[in-house]
Design a protein around this motif. Structure first.
Motif, PDB file in Angstrom:
ATOM      1  N   LEU A 230     153.586  15.668   4.870  1.00 22.07           N
ATOM      2  CA  LEU A 230     154.038  14.443   5.533  1.00 22.07           C
ATOM      3  C   LEU A 230     153.045  13.987   6.596  1.00 22.07           C
ATOM      4  N   GLU A 231     152.387  14.934   7.253  1.00 22.26           N
ATOM      5  CA  GLU A 231     151.444  14.583   8.329  1.00 22.26           C
ATOM      6  C   GLU A 231     150.240  13.806   7.790  1.00 22.26           C
TER       7      GLU A 231
ATOM      8  N   LYS B  98     172.103  14.978  18.924  1.00 15.99           N
ATOM      9  CA  LYS B  98     173.414  15.145  18.280  1.00 15.99           C
ATOM     10  C   LYS B  98     173.309  15.777  16.895  1.00 15.99           C
ATOM     11  N   THR B  99     172.168  15.591  16.244  1.00 12.88           N
ATOM     12  CA  THR B  99     171.991  16.140  14.891  1.00 12.88           C
ATOM     13  C   THR B  99     170.729  17.004  14.887  1.00 12.88           C
ATOM     14  N   HIS B 100     170.899  18.290  15.224  1.00 13.79           N
ATOM     15  CA  HIS B 100     169.767  19.182  15.441  1.00 13.79           C
ATOM     16  C   HIS B 100     168.974  19.460  14.167  1.00 13.79           C
ATOM     17  N   ASN B 101     169.603  19.321  13.004  1.00 13.86           N
ATOM     18  CA  ASN B 101     168.902  19.583  11.750  1.00 13.86           C
ATOM     19  C   ASN B 101     168.280  18.320  11.162  1.00 13.86           C
ATOM     20  N   ARG B 102     168.208  17.263  11.968  1.00 16.24           N
ATOM     21  CA  ARG B 102     167.698  15.980  11.487  1.00 16.24           C
ATOM     22  C   ARG B 102     166.244  16.083  11.049  1.00 16.24           C
ATOM     23  N   LEU B 103     165.448  16.900  11.721  1.00 15.25           N
ATOM     24  CA  LEU B 103     164.031  16.985  11.403  1.00 15.25           C
ATOM     25  C   LEU B 103     163.778  17.568  10.019  1.00 15.25           C
ATOM     26  N   ALA B 104     164.709  18.400   9.527  1.00 14.63           N
ATOM     27  CA  ALA B 104     164.521  19.024   8.223  1.00 14.63           C
ATOM     28  C   ALA B 104     164.500  17.991   7.101  1.00 14.63           C
ATOM     29  N   SER B 105     165.170  16.859   7.319  1.00  9.12           N
ATOM     30  CA  SER B 105     165.230  15.815   6.287  1.00  9.12           C
ATOM     31  C   SER B 105     164.305  14.639   6.618  1.00  9.12           C
ATOM     32  N   LEU B 106     163.303  14.886   7.445  1.00  6.18           N
ATOM     33  CA  LEU B 106     162.389  13.832   7.875  1.00  6.18           C
ATOM     34  C   LEU B 106     161.661  13.224   6.673  1.00  6.18           C
ATOM     35  N   SER B 107     161.499  11.912   6.704  1.00  7.12           N
ATOM     36  CA  SER B 107     160.831  11.218   5.598  1.00  7.12           C
ATOM     37  C   SER B 107     159.819  10.223   6.152  1.00  7.12           C
ATOM     38  N   ILE B 108     158.977   9.707   5.277  1.00  2.46           N
ATOM     39  CA  ILE B 108     157.987   8.720   5.691  1.00  2.46           C
ATOM     40  C   ILE B 108     158.677   7.442   6.165  1.00  2.46           C
TER      41      ILE B 108
ATOM     42  N   PHE C 271     160.577   9.464  19.904  1.00  6.85           N
ATOM     43  CA  PHE C 271     160.763   9.651  18.460  1.00  6.85           C
ATOM     44  C   PHE C 271     162.039  10.442  18.180  1.00  6.85           C
ATOM     45  N   LEU C 272     162.264  11.508  18.935  1.00  7.16           N
ATOM     46  CA  LEU C 272     163.477  12.310  18.754  1.00  7.16           C
ATOM     47  C   LEU C 272     164.727  11.521  19.124  1.00  7.16           C
ATOM     48  N   ASP C 273     164.617  10.668  20.126  1.00  8.38           N
ATOM     49  CA  ASP C 273     165.758   9.827  20.495  1.00  8.38           C
ATOM     50  C   ASP C 273     166.127   8.872  19.362  1.00  8.38           C
ATOM     51  N   LEU C 274     165.108   8.306  18.722  1.00  5.25           N
ATOM     52  CA  LEU C 274     165.366   7.387  17.616  1.00  5.25           C
ATOM     53  C   LEU C 274     166.025   8.105  16.445  1.00  5.25           C
TER      54      LEU C 274
ATOM     55  N   PHE D 274     152.535  16.185  16.014  1.00  8.78           N
ATOM     56  CA  PHE D 274     153.903  16.709  16.029  1.00  8.78           C
ATOM     57  C   PHE D 274     154.322  17.185  14.643  1.00  8.78           C
ATOM     58  N   LEU D 275     153.947  16.449  13.618  1.00 11.91           N
ATOM     59  CA  LEU D 275     154.301  16.845  12.255  1.00 11.91           C
ATOM     60  C   LEU D 275     153.606  18.147  11.861  1.00 11.91           C
ATOM     61  N   ARG D 276     152.366  18.321  12.294  1.00 11.84           N
ATOM     62  CA  ARG D 276     151.669  19.587  12.025  1.00 11.84           C
ATOM     63  C   ARG D 276     152.380  20.745  12.727  1.00 11.84           C
ATOM     64  N   PHE D 277     152.879  20.473  13.923  1.00 11.37           N
ATOM     65  CA  PHE D 277     153.647  21.491  14.644  1.00 11.37           C
ATOM     66  C   PHE D 277     154.918  21.859  13.876  1.00 11.37           C
ATOM     67  N   LEU D 278     155.586  20.868  13.313  1.00 12.37           N
ATOM     68  CA  LEU D 278     156.797  21.131  12.531  1.00 12.37           C
ATOM     69  C   LEU D 278     156.479  21.963  11.287  1.00 12.37           C
ATOM     70  N   VAL D 279     155.312  21.719  10.703  1.00 17.29           N
ATOM     71  CA  VAL D 279     154.900  22.519   9.545  1.00 17.29           C
ATOM     72  C   VAL D 279     154.683  23.972   9.963  1.00 17.29           C
ATOM     73  N   VAL D 280     153.988  24.166  11.097  1.00 21.15           N
ATOM     74  CA  VAL D 280     153.737  25.524  11.601  1.00 21.15           C
ATOM     75  C   VAL D 280     155.051  26.248  11.885  1.00 21.15           C
ATOM     76  N   GLU D 281     156.038  25.513  12.405  1.00 16.98           N
ATOM     77  CA  GLU D 281     157.335  26.107  12.745  1.00 16.98           C
ATOM     78  C   GLU D 281     158.224  26.298  11.521  1.00 16.98           C
ATOM     79  N   GLY D 282     157.781  25.801  10.366  1.00 21.15           N
ATOM     80  CA  GLY D 282     158.578  25.948   9.153  1.00 21.15           C
ATOM     81  C   GLY D 282     159.749  24.991   9.065  1.00 21.15           C
ATOM     82  N   VAL D 283     159.712  23.929   9.890  1.00 23.31           N
ATOM     83  CA  VAL D 283     160.821  22.962   9.893  1.00 23.31           C
ATOM     84  C   VAL D 283     160.705  22.022   8.698  1.00 23.31           C
ATOM     85  N   ILE D 284     159.493  21.609   8.353  1.00 23.27           N
ATOM     86  CA  ILE D 284     159.255  20.722   7.218  1.00 23.27           C
ATOM     87  C   ILE D 284     158.126  21.290   6.371  1.00 23.27           C
ATOM     88  N   PRO D 285     158.078  20.946   5.088  1.00 25.42           N
ATOM     89  CA  PRO D 285     156.958  21.384   4.257  1.00 25.42           C
ATOM     90  C   PRO D 285     155.706  20.574   4.577  1.00 25.42           C
ATOM     91  N   PRO D 286     154.530  21.102   4.282  1.00 24.47           N
ATOM     92  CA  PRO D 286     153.295  20.355   4.558  1.00 24.47           C
ATOM     93  C   PRO D 286     153.173  19.127   3.670  1.00 24.47           C
TER      94      PRO D 286
END
Length: 222
Positions: free
Chosen positions: A110-111, A57-67, A49-52, A96-108
């Protein structure tokens, strides 16, 4: 002197994706107590998923994650997977999305938008066979041959105790307690030891195999 001149190459520093994956794996182990095999499966799917997303190369890509990103990944995986297998992919994505929420990377939120593929009745082989079918299968094995004695012992263990193939292959002579009438299993998936009663039918199958089939070498594996 020559040894002093030849220095070992330093291990390469892990990239951003590897660091982030390791953090996710530690979360699964420490917070949820997942078995190693489950953690490895989640790591493999999350890595793809991260490779896709080109996360390396774009470390902040997860912050703009969308459906839409989620849908694109599921479509990508669906090219080589059936719906039954794809179900584990969507499960990993939600974790993984719940983990991102816990880490504060994305808002709750999306999961909760990740759906599960619809699985139709009889789409895959049944998980459990009727006991009469299992007995008929065991009786069909020709126990007059060495291979038949071996196969009968293997399938008796699987049918009676529900063991995995890896657990059967790891069984050692020391694990069979003939006088105590019990058998010891160390589960490969969880690492949890089990001590089970040695059923007469299973004991006879193992005895006939061990006594009737010539063994080579000093291996302790049954």
């Amino acid at each position: 002197i020559e040894q002093a001149l030849v220095q070992p190459s330093p291990a390469p520093e892990p990239g951003p994706k590897e660091v982030f994956l390791n953090k996710f794996m530690d979360h699964l182990k420490d917070e949820h107590g997942y078995a190693y095999s489950s953690i490895r499966k989640h790591r493999r799917i999350t890595s793809e998923f991260l490779d896709l997303l080109k996360y390396e190369k774009t470390h902040n890509r997860l912050a703009s994650l969308s459906i839409k990103d989620i849908d694109n990944f599921i479509k990508h995986m669906a090219k080589r997977m059936c719906r039954v297998t794809l179900k584990s992919v969507t499960s990993t994505l939600r974790i993984f999305l719940r983990f991102l929420v816990v880490e504060g990377v994305i808002p709750p939120g999306l999961e909760n938008q990740v759906g599960t593929p619809r699985i139709y009745q009889q789409e895959k082989l049944p998980r459990v066979l009727p006991w009469s079918t299992v007995q008929a299968f065991l009786q069909s094995i020709d126990r007059n041959t060495a291979a038949g004695k071996r196969d009968y012992a293997i399938y008796s263990l699987i049918a009676t105790y529900g063991l995995r193939v890896c657990d059967v292959s790891n069984l050692k002579l020391d694990d069979i307690k003939w006088r105590a009438k019990c058998i010891r299993i160390c589960q490969t998936k969880t690492g949890t030891p089990l001590e089970l009663p040695l059923i007469d039918e299973v004991g006879s199958a193992l005895y006939n195999y061990l006594k009737g089939v010539q063994r080579y070498g000093s291996y302790r594996h049954v």
